[in-house]
Motif scaffolding. Structure first.
Motif, mmCIF file in Angstrom:
data_model
loop_
_atom_site.group_PDB
_atom_site.id
_atom_site.type_symbol
_atom_site.label_atom_id
_atom_site.label_comp_id
_atom_site.label_asym_id
_atom_site.label_seq_id
_atom_site.Cartn_x
_atom_site.Cartn_y
_atom_site.Cartn_z
ATOM 1 N N ALA A 54 40.345 47.472 42.355
ATOM 2 C CA ALA A 54 41.129 46.312 42.175
ATOM 3 C C ALA A 54 40.970 45.067 42.876
ATOM 4 N N THR A 55 40.833 45.292 44.226
ATOM 5 C CA THR A 55 40.714 43.869 45.048
ATOM 6 C C THR A 55 39.315 43.322 44.694
ATOM 7 N N ALA A 56 38.273 44.253 44.752
ATOM 8 C CA ALA A 56 37.001 43.697 44.411
ATOM 9 C C ALA A 56 36.851 42.921 43.307
ATOM 10 N N GLY A 57 37.322 43.503 42.207
ATOM 11 C CA GLY A 57 37.461 42.734 40.974
ATOM 12 C C GLY A 57 38.185 41.470 41.056
ATOM 13 N N LEU A 58 39.340 41.424 41.658
ATOM 14 C CA LEU A 58 40.086 40.244 41.741
ATOM 15 C C LEU A 58 39.150 39.213 42.393
ATOM 16 N N VAL A 59 38.777 39.453 43.531
ATOM 17 C CA VAL A 59 38.094 38.249 44.513
ATOM 18 C C VAL A 59 36.656 37.938 43.455
ATOM 19 N N LEU A 60 36.120 38.938 42.885
ATOM 20 C CA LEU A 60 34.796 38.481 42.108
ATOM 21 C C LEU A 60 35.315 37.564 41.005
ATOM 22 N N LEU A 61 36.506 37.811 40.351
ATOM 23 C CA LEU A 61 36.909 37.145 39.235
ATOM 24 C C LEU A 61 37.173 35.567 39.845
ATOM 25 N N ILE A 62 38.205 35.377 40.748
ATOM 26 C CA ILE A 62 38.463 34.115 41.508
ATOM 27 C C ILE A 62 37.287 33.258 41.937
ATOM 28 N N PHE A 63 36.577 33.883 42.597
ATOM 29 C CA PHE A 63 35.485 33.182 43.208
ATOM 30 C C PHE A 63 34.243 33.185 42.443
ATOM 31 N N GLY A 64 34.214 33.872 41.292
ATOM 32 C CA GLY A 64 33.235 33.778 40.319
ATOM 33 C C GLY A 64 33.837 32.193 39.219
ATOM 34 N N LEU A 65 35.080 32.406 39.229
ATOM 35 C CA LEU A 65 35.507 30.908 38.537
ATOM 36 C C LEU A 65 35.103 29.788 39.073
ATOM 37 N N ALA A 66 35.229 30.003 40.299
ATOM 38 C CA ALA A 66 34.985 28.764 41.318
ATOM 39 C C ALA A 66 33.585 28.601 41.212
ATOM 40 N N ARG A 67 32.761 29.286 41.404
ATOM 41 C CA ARG A 67 31.275 29.062 41.554
ATOM 42 C C ARG A 67 30.793 28.416 40.205
ATOM 43 N N THR A 68 31.395 28.792 39.144
ATOM 44 C CA THR A 68 30.940 28.297 37.627
ATOM 45 C C THR A 68 31.970 27.176 37.286
ATOM 46 N N ASP A 69 32.687 26.568 38.027
ATOM 47 C CA ASP A 69 33.489 25.500 37.823
ATOM 48 C C ASP A 69 34.362 25.797 36.696
ATOM 49 N N GLN A 70 35.078 26.814 36.798
ATOM 50 C CA GLN A 70 36.124 27.177 35.751
ATOM 51 C C GLN A 70 37.431 27.552 36.115
ATOM 52 N N LEU A 71 37.998 27.116 37.219
ATOM 53 C CA LEU A 71 39.207 27.588 37.962
ATOM 54 C C LEU A 71 40.242 27.168 36.894
ATOM 55 N N ARG A 72 39.942 26.069 36.158
ATOM 56 C CA ARG A 72 41.259 25.512 35.246
ATOM 57 C C ARG A 72 41.754 26.691 34.173
ATOM 58 N N TYR A 73 40.800 27.917 34.257
ATOM 59 C CA TYR A 73 41.235 29.037 33.293
ATOM 60 C C TYR A 73 41.757 30.216 34.338
ATOM 61 N N ALA A 74 42.170 29.775 35.486
ATOM 62 C CA ALA A 74 42.629 31.019 36.657
ATOM 63 C C ALA A 74 43.958 31.358 36.180
ATOM 64 N N PRO A 75 44.782 30.713 35.896
ATOM 65 C CA PRO A 75 46.297 31.452 35.314
ATOM 66 C C PRO A 75 46.340 32.416 34.307
ATOM 67 N N VAL A 76 45.476 32.033 33.477
ATOM 68 C CA VAL A 76 45.163 33.207 32.284
ATOM 69 C C VAL A 76 44.450 34.469 32.761
ATOM 70 N N ALA A 77 43.148 34.031 33.322
ATOM 71 C CA ALA A 77 42.085 34.729 33.825
ATOM 72 C C ALA A 77 42.512 35.779 34.793
ATOM 73 N N VAL A 78 43.298 35.362 35.792
ATOM 74 C CA VAL A 78 43.814 36.315 36.786
ATOM 75 C C VAL A 78 44.873 37.195 36.330
ATOM 76 N N ALA A 79 45.802 36.402 35.838
ATOM 77 C CA ALA A 79 46.952 37.393 35.024
ATOM 78 C C ALA A 79 46.527 38.514 34.201
ATOM 79 N N SER A 80 45.438 38.046 33.481
ATOM 80 C CA SER A 80 44.960 39.034 32.463
ATOM 81 C C SER A 80 44.222 40.158 33.193
ATOM 82 N N TYR A 81 43.551 39.968 34.494
ATOM 83 C CA TYR A 81 43.070 40.770 34.867
ATOM 84 C C TYR A 81 43.711 41.754 35.691
ATOM 85 N N ILE A 82 45.056 41.224 36.285
ATOM 86 C CA ILE A 82 46.006 42.091 36.982
ATOM 87 C C ILE A 82 46.587 43.147 36.082
ATOM 88 N N GLY A 83 46.854 42.393 34.612
ATOM 89 C CA GLY A 83 47.450 43.293 33.668
ATOM 90 C C GLY A 83 46.371 44.528 33.400
#
Length: 249
Positions: free
Chosen positions: A155-184
């Motif tokens: 769970a934690t590896a996936g969360l870190v991969l998601l957040i920092f992957g979004l940052a590396r690809t300049d897509q942090l604007r999607y973080a509210p939806v993406a992070v919440a969806s992943y946790i769900g």
């Protein structure tokens, strides 16, 4: 759970930390955001158990409330503090900054992490208070089995991969939806129901409810989350490699 970091030299976006925001304001955002997150998790768990005895329905209600609550909290506090709400996200961002990316400093880590832990405990007490329960009642929900710890690593590896992957690809604007969806989703596909957050884990030990965790299980969960964060950062480095130029540079 929680976390939207400003890393890898991307332009500030929801989840990034504006440099002009005072540190005390960022600390307050982290404390309040983590408190509200834990209140959502525990409060919805209590409400669910009072409405039905079906464990599947209880988990569904708990996960849906967490998805909506987390998404709103990241959207609200992201522009202030980065909406980490999670010590492993804060530490991962600090590590990335040490490696040459953007991120929090050691001083900011020393402020963020205690704020997150205090907020998590306060959120647990608030949830208990809202439902007329003892303000502090240590959880008796044992979660020490090895397969649950593996679930926390995943769970934690996936969360870190998601957040920092979004940052590396300049897509942090999607973080509210993406992070919440992943946790769900991780509520359901991991055996541990995806705590993925040391502060939230500590806070949930203060409430003997559906979402609680026995104090004796906390060290194992936190250790698994740290391992997961390391694995997540390694995956980010492996997958999100800067593109090469045509001449191989």
């Amino acid at each position: 759970m929680g976390g939207a970091a400003s890393v890898a030299g991307v332009r500030p976006a929801p989840g990034a930390t504006p440099p002009r925001t005072p540190l005390k304001a960022r600390a307050a955002a982290e404390l309040l955001g983590t408190a509200l997150l834990v209140a959502v998790v525990i409060g919805s768990g209590v409400q669910a158990t009072e409405l039905t005895k079906d464990v599947g329905v209880q988990l569904l209600a708990n996960s849906i409330a967490t998805v909506f609550g987390l998404g709103v909290l990241i959207l609200l506090f992201g522009p202030v503090s980065g909406a980490h709400f999670n010590p492993v996200v804060t530490l991962a961002e600090w590590w990335s900054a040490r490696r040459g990316g953007d991120g929090v400093t050691a001083r900011e880590v020393a402020v963020y992490v205690p704020a997150q832990i205090v907020g998590a405990v306060a959120g647990a007490i608030l949830a208990d208070a809202m439902f007329g329960r003892p303000l502090v009642e240590w959880s008796t929900h044992d979660r020490s089995a090895g397969h649950l710890l593996l679930g926390e690593v995943v769970a934690t590896a996936g969360l870190v991969l998601l957040i920092f992957g979004l940052a590396r690809t300049d897509q942090l604007r999607y973080a509210p939806v993406a992070v919440a969806s992943y946790i769900g989703a991780a509520y359901w596909f991991t055996s541990s129901t995806s705590f993925a957050n040391p502060a939230v884990t500590i806070g949930r030990a203060f409430s003997d409810t559906f979402a609680g965790i026995a104090p004796g299980s906390v060290p194992g969960f936190v250790g698994a989350q740290v391992v997961g964060a390391v694995v997540g950062l390694a995956l980010v480095a492996l997958v999100f490699v800067p593109a090469r130029t045509a001449d191989g540079g």
